[in-house]
Design a protein around this motif. Structure first.
Motif, short mmCIF file in Angstrom:
data_model
loop_
_atom_site.label_atom_id
_atom_site.label_comp_id
_atom_site.label_asym_id
_atom_site.label_seq_id
_atom_site.Cartn_x
_atom_site.Cartn_y
_atom_site.Cartn_z
N LYS A 160 0.84 -1.20 0.00
CA LYS A 160 0.00 0.00 0.00
C LYS A 160 0.87 1.26 0.00
O LYS A 160 0.59 2.22 -0.71
N LEU A 176 3.78 1.57 -1.29
CA LEU A 176 4.35 1.75 -2.63
C LEU A 176 3.28 2.18 -3.62
O LEU A 176 3.53 2.99 -4.52
N ALA A 177 2.07 1.66 -3.43
CA ALA A 177 0.98 2.00 -4.35
C ALA A 177 0.62 3.48 -4.23
O ALA A 177 0.09 4.07 -5.17
N ALA A 178 0.92 4.06 -3.07
CA ALA A 178 0.60 5.48 -2.87
C ALA A 178 1.65 6.39 -3.50
O ALA A 178 1.48 7.60 -3.55
N TRP A 190 -3.60 -2.68 -7.25
CA TRP A 190 -2.82 -1.49 -6.95
C TRP A 190 -3.73 -0.43 -6.33
O TRP A 190 -3.35 0.67 -6.02
N LYS A 191 -5.00 -0.80 -6.23
CA LYS A 191 -6.02 0.06 -5.63
C LYS A 191 -6.90 -0.82 -4.77
O LYS A 191 -6.92 -2.03 -4.94
N GLU A 192 -7.67 -0.17 -3.89
CA GLU A 192 -8.59 -0.91 -3.01
C GLU A 192 -7.84 -2.00 -2.25
O GLU A 192 -8.31 -3.12 -2.11
N LEU A 193 -6.63 -1.68 -1.81
CA LEU A 193 -5.81 -2.68 -1.12
C LEU A 193 -6.30 -2.94 0.29
O LEU A 193 -6.74 -2.06 0.95
#
Lengths: 420, 308
Positions: free
Chosen positions: A260, A262-264, A417-420
């Protein structure tokens, strides 16, 4: 893609500093290589495999004498006889059917075997008769009448003509082919020679060579079981690293919030996947290097991967790392994810024939083996690395290449990569 | 009026059975510390994660730093700093390695030393992340959010689970951020934290934003007023005085309390109370965010963020 090297480096450091990761990726494979290599690698067989190629065929059937001769060889418990069709070129046969269980020793029974032995046998008999006639003629002529002598002389001449009707007085010459490095070939040849002598004696009862044997060298790749299975070990552990290693790493990073984090950042999802796949590939190359060095030091195996082998290793690493990314991406619970990983990896490892010949398994299991990607991976790798048979790797390349594309596609699709 | 850095318009996030965010609208201004405050499950994290482009809203729209949430995701991501809730970094990487990794991803030349020194982590730069205390880990998280020099920082429950000392340390860090000119978007269920740190706050309960205002105005308007209590012998006399200035007077056995909407009203009453002589004690209780929340949501929130 710019950040792939940095993320790759981070993953690599994270892995290098993890003791369990190191154990699982390197030590575990090496331990299995050591154990399996020692257990399965022995050559202590008490029977000798002997391939017989019988050219003495009439109307599609082996001649009687050649059949008897082969039966005699077969009845000796020391040989395990396998017949090779006379239409086959043995040099290519040996290369196409490599075996780790035995070295190839081939006995060629020449065309005209029966005829020549009969011929020689007749010639010997006739010689005896002619010789007897001559002896009688020389030593007992004084006691015989002129007409008697003429009859004997006529018979002798007639028999000499007969003798000339049997063209081969040389007998039959068998050819024994063995690899020069085959330590047991000498023993096998001596055994064959004594059998042939006995055969000669039984045929006529005199010390005359009906049959002889000559040696020719057979160019066979001399290979130990460990060499034969080294690609299997390499393939199997690249598979476990991908399916088990990547799965648990991914699901742990997902659980603890690193993904999460990293996804941000502006890091694209693709780069994250590429970094992981890249890390698994480097791991695969490292593992290959370690296994090869180890196999060389401990078992004297001298196989080296060429460019094709490296390419296949790359494709394999991508395939199995992608499967790992898929599992780690689908299953949230870390324990469940690594459980699923081992539930897939271990059966695949043992079913695919990576460690032993799949011919040993029941036929339905062989069918299963051929549905497993690992089968194609180790088969292709063996064809390239050990058997020098690039054409044998075409199907594996095709299968693995297709799977790599499919699985990395699914991994990209499934990684959140979203809604983690 | 300062520039708006976050503009949220009727944002909704619906899952299969629950509506996590139920049509909220608010703005955040340049340079302020804005807090979204509410109990667990109120929709704070969902809102923040939508603004961080980590979730897609079901409906509604938002602009972050002038960029559209739905269409300019990458532009937003490049410009914000984020510390997610229950944040984690690569465990076996050092503080420095983790911070510089983020800098690499943002493609900025990292001022690692400066940032680590600002947050008191320079000495610990070579320690591995998992060896750090919870408080230090949060500070690493702030460093990671800060290393790209973002205009706007999202800190999602930055002090949850920290001990009181570490929480106060973290507050100092957040105050430092404001001094550096950053806009800080904070979520918290600690009312004292919100009161201590924020310029403005929004109270969120069950996915609905009940009110958004400056903390000062929230307290003065929704805090329930100032309480003035008199304890001791002269409660009868005090009660009479209090009743002159307010209708809200409550009498217990030896204590009388008057509630005032404003300080001016309270001060008039106080002036007279102080003239009563001796034998009693006056206590003034200013309202706080706890009162604001309790009055707006109808409940109090405990230390763990659960509604009472």
């Amino acid at each position: 893609m710019r950040s792939v090297p940095s993320v790759f480096l981070a993953l690599m450091k994270e892995w290098l500093r993890s003791k369990s990761g190191m154990f699982f990726s390197f030590l575990f494979p090496l331990m299995l290589l050591l154990i399996f290599g020692s257990v399965f690698g022995g050559t202590g067989s008490t029977t000798y495999m002997l391939h017989v190629q019988n050219f003495d065929v009439k109307d599609g059937e082996p001649t009687e004498l050649s059949k008897i001769f082969i039966d005699v060889l077969d009845s000796m418990e020391i040989f395990e006889i396998k017949e090779i069709d006379p239409g086959i070129d043995v040099n290519s046969y040996v290369k196409e059917n490599p075996s780790f269980e035995y070295s190839y020793r081939i006995l060629k029974i020449p065309k005209g075997f029966e005829e020549n032995i009969r011929g020689k046998s007749m010639a010997v008999r006739l010689n005896v008769v002619v010789g007897t006639f001559t002896y009688i003629e020389e030593n007992f002529s004084n006691y015989m009448s002129e007409s008697d002598l003429q009859a004997i002389e006529g018979g002798r001449e007639e028999l000499s003509k007969w003798k000339n009707m049997f063209p081969s007085s040389e007998g039959a010459e068998l050819t024994f082919l063995a690899d020069e490095t085959d330590m047991s070939a000498m023993a096998v040849r001596s055994i064959l020679e004594s059998i042939i002598n006995a055969f000669n004696n039984q045929l006529i009862g005199v010390e005359e060579q009906m049959m002889s044997i000559k040696s020719e060298s057979l160019v066979e790749k001399n290979m130990s079981a460990t060499a034969y299975y080294l690609p299997g070990y390499i393939a199997a552990f690249i598979m476990t690293n991908g399916i088990m290693g990547a799965t648990s790493v991914i699901s742990e990073l997902r659980r603890n919030g690193t993904v999460k984090r990293l996804a941000a950042t502006p890091l694209p999802k693709r780069s994250w996947i590429m970094s992981n796949v890249f890390q698994q590939t480097i791991l695969a190359f490292m593992l290959t290097a370690v296994m090869i060095i180890f196999a060389r030091i401990i078992f004297g195996v001298s196989a080296l991967p060429n460019l094709y082998a490296l390419l296949l290793i790359f494709i394999g690493a991508v395939t199995f790392a992608s499967i790992g990314m898929i599992l780690g991406g689908v299953i949230k619970d870390v324990e469940a994810a690594s459980g699923a990983g081992s539930a897939i990896a271990f059966p695949m490892m043992f079913l695919s024939g990576a460690f032993w010949p799949i011919e040993m398994m029941p036929s339905y299991m062989q069918t299963i083996a051929k549905c497993l990607p690992l089968y194609y991976f180790h088969d292709g790798l063996r064809n390239i690395m050990i058997l020098d048979n690039l054409s044998g790797s075409y199907v594996p390349f095709l299968v693995m290449g297709t799977l790599a594309v499919i699985f990395i596609g699914i991994a990209i699709k499934i990684t959140k990569w979203k809604e983690l | 009026m300062p520039e708006k850095v976050v503009e949220v318009e009727n944002l909704v996030k619906r899952y299969k059975t629950v509506t996590a965010v139920d049509g909220i609208t608010f703005d955040v201004y340049q340079g302020e510390i804005f807090s979204l405050v509410g109990p667990n499950g109120a929709g704070k994290t969902t809102t923040v994660e939508i603004l961080e482009c980590l979730r897609t809203p079901t409906s509604g729209s938002a602009k972050v730093l002038g960029f559209d949430l739905l269409n300019e995701e990458m532009e937003i991501k490049k410009r914000i700093g984020v510390m997610p809730q229950e944040f984690n970094a690569f465990e076996r990487l050092t503080v420095k390695e983790n911070v510089e990794l983020i800098a690499k991803i943002y493609n900025v030349k990292p001022e690692t030393k400066q940032v680590l020194e600002e947050l008191g982590l320079w000495e610990a730069r070579n320690r591995r992340f998992h060896k750090l205390s919870g408080g230090m880990q949060r500070r690493v998280g702030v460093c990671m959010a800060l290393i790209s020099d973002p205009d706007l920082l999202f800190l999602d429950e930055p002090t949850t689970g920290l001990d009181p000392h570490a929480r106060r340390e973290c507050w100092e860090v957040i105050r430092t951020l404001k001094k550096l000119g950053k806009t800080v978007f904070l979520t918290s269920h600690y009312m004292d934290e919100v009161e201590q740190l924020s310029d403005r706050a929004g109270v969120i309960v069950n996915g609905k934003l009940i009110v958004t205002d400056t903390v000062h105005d929230l307290i003065s308007q929704h805090g329930g007023g100032i309480k003035v209590s008199v304890k001791g012998k002269k409660t009868k006399e005090a009660e009479k005085i209090l009743q002159r200035f307010t209708e809200n007077v409550f009498h217990d056995t030896d204590i009388v309390t008057g509630k005032f909407q404003t300080r001016q009203e309270a001060s008039k009453a106080l002036a007279q109370l102080y003239q009563m002589g001796n034998g009693y004690r006056i206590e003034i209780i200013e309202p706080n965010m706890d009162d604001v929340f309790a009055r707006l949501a109808g409940h109090k929130v405990d230390e763990r963020g659960e509604l009472l």
